[in-house]
Structures are given as structure tokens and as C-alpha cells.
Design a protein around this motif. Sequence first.
Motif, mmCIF file in Angstrom:
data_model
loop_
_atom_site.group_PDB
_atom_site.id
_atom_site.type_symbol
_atom_site.label_atom_id
_atom_site.label_comp_id
_atom_site.label_asym_id
_atom_site.label_seq_id
_atom_site.Cartn_x
_atom_site.Cartn_y
_atom_site.Cartn_z
ATOM 1 N N ALA A 1 0.850 -1.197 0.000
ATOM 2 C CA ALA A 1 0.000 0.000 0.000
ATOM 3 C C ALA A 1 0.880 1.239 0.000
ATOM 4 O O ALA A 1 2.005 1.210 0.493
ATOM 5 C CB ALA A 1 -0.918 0.003 1.220
ATOM 6 N N SER A 2 0.343 2.307 -0.569
ATOM 7 C CA SER A 2 1.078 3.568 -0.628
ATOM 8 C C SER A 2 0.178 4.705 -0.185
ATOM 9 O O SER A 2 -0.946 4.835 -0.676
ATOM 10 C CB SER A 2 1.566 3.838 -2.055
ATOM 11 N N GLY B 1 5.467 4.587 0.090
ATOM 12 C CA GLY B 1 5.289 3.164 -0.174
ATOM 13 C C GLY B 1 5.724 2.299 1.001
ATOM 14 O O GLY B 1 6.672 2.626 1.719
ATOM 15 N N ALA B 2 5.011 1.190 1.174
ATOM 16 C CA ALA B 2 5.411 0.187 2.168
ATOM 17 C C ALA B 2 5.070 -1.174 1.601
ATOM 18 O O ALA B 2 4.074 -1.331 0.889
ATOM 19 C CB ALA B 2 4.680 0.406 3.490
ATOM 20 N N GLY B 3 5.901 -2.144 1.901
ATOM 21 C CA GLY B 3 5.648 -3.467 1.351
ATOM 22 C C GLY B 3 6.669 -4.467 1.817
ATOM 23 O O GLY B 3 7.137 -4.409 2.960
ATOM 24 N N VAL C 1 9.291 0.039 5.029
ATOM 25 C CA VAL C 1 8.758 1.328 4.577
ATOM 26 C C VAL C 1 9.853 1.945 3.715
ATOM 27 O O VAL C 1 11.040 1.845 4.052
ATOM 28 C CB VAL C 1 8.441 2.244 5.771
ATOM 29 N N ILE C 2 9.455 2.561 2.609
ATOM 30 C CA ILE C 2 10.460 3.213 1.764
ATOM 31 C C ILE C 2 10.606 4.655 2.238
ATOM 32 O O ILE C 2 9.712 5.480 2.054
ATOM 33 C CB ILE C 2 10.076 3.176 0.271
ATOM 34 N N GLN D 1 11.251 6.479 -5.257
ATOM 35 C CA GLN D 1 10.444 5.267 -5.135
ATOM 36 C C GLN D 1 9.309 5.106 -6.144
ATOM 37 O O GLN D 1 9.029 3.988 -6.560
ATOM 38 C CB GLN D 1 9.900 5.098 -3.724
ATOM 39 N N SER D 2 8.586 6.150 -6.533
ATOM 40 C CA SER D 2 7.441 5.988 -7.460
ATOM 41 C C SER D 2 6.539 4.841 -6.996
ATOM 42 O O SER D 2 6.364 3.827 -7.669
ATOM 43 C CB SER D 2 7.934 5.738 -8.888
ATOM 44 N N SER D 3 5.917 5.042 -5.825
ATOM 45 C CA SER D 3 5.211 3.937 -5.160
ATOM 46 C C SER D 3 3.749 3.774 -5.559
ATOM 47 O O SER D 3 3.069 2.912 -5.001
ATOM 48 C CB SER D 3 5.297 4.118 -3.642
ATOM 49 N N PHE D 4 3.241 4.570 -6.506
ATOM 50 C CA PHE D 4 1.882 4.311 -6.994
ATOM 51 C C PHE D 4 1.951 3.161 -8.001
ATOM 52 O O PHE D 4 1.539 3.270 -9.167
ATOM 53 C CB PHE D 4 1.278 5.550 -7.658
ATOM 54 N N ALA D 5 2.468 2.046 -7.573
ATOM 55 C CA ALA D 5 2.670 0.878 -8.427
ATOM 56 C C ALA D 5 2.801 -0.340 -7.528
ATOM 57 O O ALA D 5 3.118 -0.217 -6.341
ATOM 58 C CB ALA D 5 3.938 1.038 -9.266
#
Length: 368
Positions: free
Chosen positions: A36-37, A63-65, A84-85, A138-142
Motif C-alpha cells: 500500500a502507498s 510506499g510500504a511493502g 517502509v520506503i 520510489q514511485s510507489s503508486f505501483a
Amino acid sequence: MRANAAVFEKLFTPLSVAEVEVDEPGPGEALVRIVASGVCHTDALARDGDMPFPAPGVLGHEGAGVVAAVGAGVTNVSVGDKVVIGWPWCGSCRNCLDGQPRYCLQLGPLVIAGTRADGSTALRRLDGSALHSHFFGQSSFASYSICAASALVPVPADADVSLLGPLACGISTGAGAVLNALRPHPGSSVVIYGSGAVGLSAVMAARLTAATHIIAVDKLASRLTLARELGATETIDVGAVADPVAAVQEICGGPADFAMDCAGNVNVLRQAADSVGMRGTVALIGGAPAGASFALDHMSTLWGKKVVGILGGEGRSVSLINTLITLNAQGRFPYDRLIQKFPLEQVNEALEASHRGDVIKPVLEMPS
Ligand SMILES: [Zn+2]
Ligand SMILES: [Zn+2]
């Protein structure tokens, strides 16, 4: 490797969800499966050109994952670690070496260049054309992100990673400003302008100190109600009060000691500055549109007033994020109450809900 992503095609345009191609991690990099972001005000600033990230590309910086793969030389995380990024940092400039990686001298290129340092990008469309990556590193909407392993913050194995992304930016920005930077002394007064995710995190952090006035100022009654539940001792509804500065002085019996502009609005910043007196501190916390400038009253500023910018809550991501996770588990920092989850497909609805103020911290869940 394929991923689902929200693509920023061009300025002022809703993001479009599409499949993209993600690189393998290079030396010093990790591939993170994003669970999830969080959605932050800064994502909308970039979409609307107030932060010059090049389109087309992928936004998202909370972003976290779970680590899915690591590149050569990575030793601080392993495959399977929950992470967590955090913000990227170079590790070798004078500010990084001084323990202040938020002020890394390479921060600009690391957050908005849209590429790695060598000019390559980690993302492509399925037709092979490049998409800019590495927004805030990071560009975490992915559903997958390539990022520098040094930016990763390992978190406890039993943590609910779907709630942790906002700790990367918005929540840390508000909490860290109070806990790392301002450090209100016993009996002091803290005025927090703006009751969004950053401001309410500042309220929760201020409650962990011995400040005796924690005053939340906002125009939405619903947010002020929440601010009281989270630790505000008083609230000021700017829709109902003609002069919030006078209202602060009335509550405090004079000027406040600390005032924070969490709204990123120069008119609000002026009110925050006018809310503190001799030897008081006014802090710039929220991001304003590009080119914004502000004016202050000279004489009252000369009288020992401090004007400080505090970026991202300062300090180191590893210590601040893990501290906030522990405080949350103890019930002392209930930031999860700010979160509302959306599926990735509803990224534009999430951005709009945040902009209107009816959702405080949207979090996008990635398809698994
Ligand atoms: Zn640096
Ligand atoms: Zn942010």
C-alpha cells in the motif's frame, strides 16, 4: 517484471492505471512489492506542475511493502523483509554525514530527476518506451518499486504493512517537526495551523510532550473534532473566528511559543508568525506552490523570533518511523485513525478526497 501502476501522463490530468514493466534491481537497489502507498499533498503538487517531476512517469512516495529482490552489494535488507520506503539520501554529503539526511545536498535530483543517477529509468510501458521513475526515490503508486536499499526502513515482522506507508512522509513530517526539531519545553504553547495529516500528526506528537496548550486551527469542523480527540487542548475554527491570531493570544494569555504552518499556505504562515512573540518560533512545515514567497513584520521578528523551515520531520527515517510504529502499538500515536483505504484504481478519487479534505490520509492498496 510486470506491475500495475498509476501513470502520470501529463500535467493537470488524472492519473491512468496501466500495466508497466519494472527493471530488476541494480547494484545497491531493492525491488519492493508495494502492499500500500499513502497519498500525499506533494503527489498532487507534482501532477499540477508545482514540483517539476517529468511526465510521463509514476508518482507516489509513501510506499510500504515486502522486499522481493535485492541487487548486488545490498546488506541492510533481505528478501521477505517488511519495509517502509523512506526518503532517499546520498550518505556522503556534509548534511548526510552530519546526521541530517533529510537535507541531503543531492535531495533535489534524488526526488525529482525521474531517473537513477546514471540517467536510466526503472520503469517502461509495455511498448518499451521509458516512464520516469524514482519519484522521491520510489514511485510507489505501483505494485512494485525499484529503490535505493539505503532508503529502506525495515519494520517488525508483525507490523500491518498496509498502514505503514504514510510514515514515510506526511506523518513523519508533522510528528518529526515536533519531536526532532521544535521539542516544546514543559508548559509551552504550540499552535498548529492546518489539521490535515501533517497537522494532526503534529497534534499527536505534541501530546507526547509537556506542552500545556496544543491549539489546532482549521476551517473544517470535522477535522477540529478529530484534533481534539487526538490531543488538541483547544481548537480555533477559522470559519467562525474573525481573527485566529487574536484567538490564539486569548487562549494563551499572550503570544504562543511555537506555531507551525502545516497548510503550506503563505497567508496562513503569516498568521502563524504573528501568533508567536519574542523568542517564539514559527515553523514552515507544509509544501507551498512553486515560487511562493512571504513577508513578515520586521520589528516583531527582530525581537528574537525564530523562523525555521523543517523538512520531512528531520532526523533519520529508521529511528523516527520505528519509534512511531512502537508508539502506535502502545496506543500513544493513533495515526491509523487518519487513514482511509482506496484500491489503486481509485487513485484519482483518493487525490480528490484528500484535496477536498473529506479524507485525511488516503492509502492506495495495490492489487496482489
Ligand atoms: Zn547526502
Ligand atoms: Zn509527501
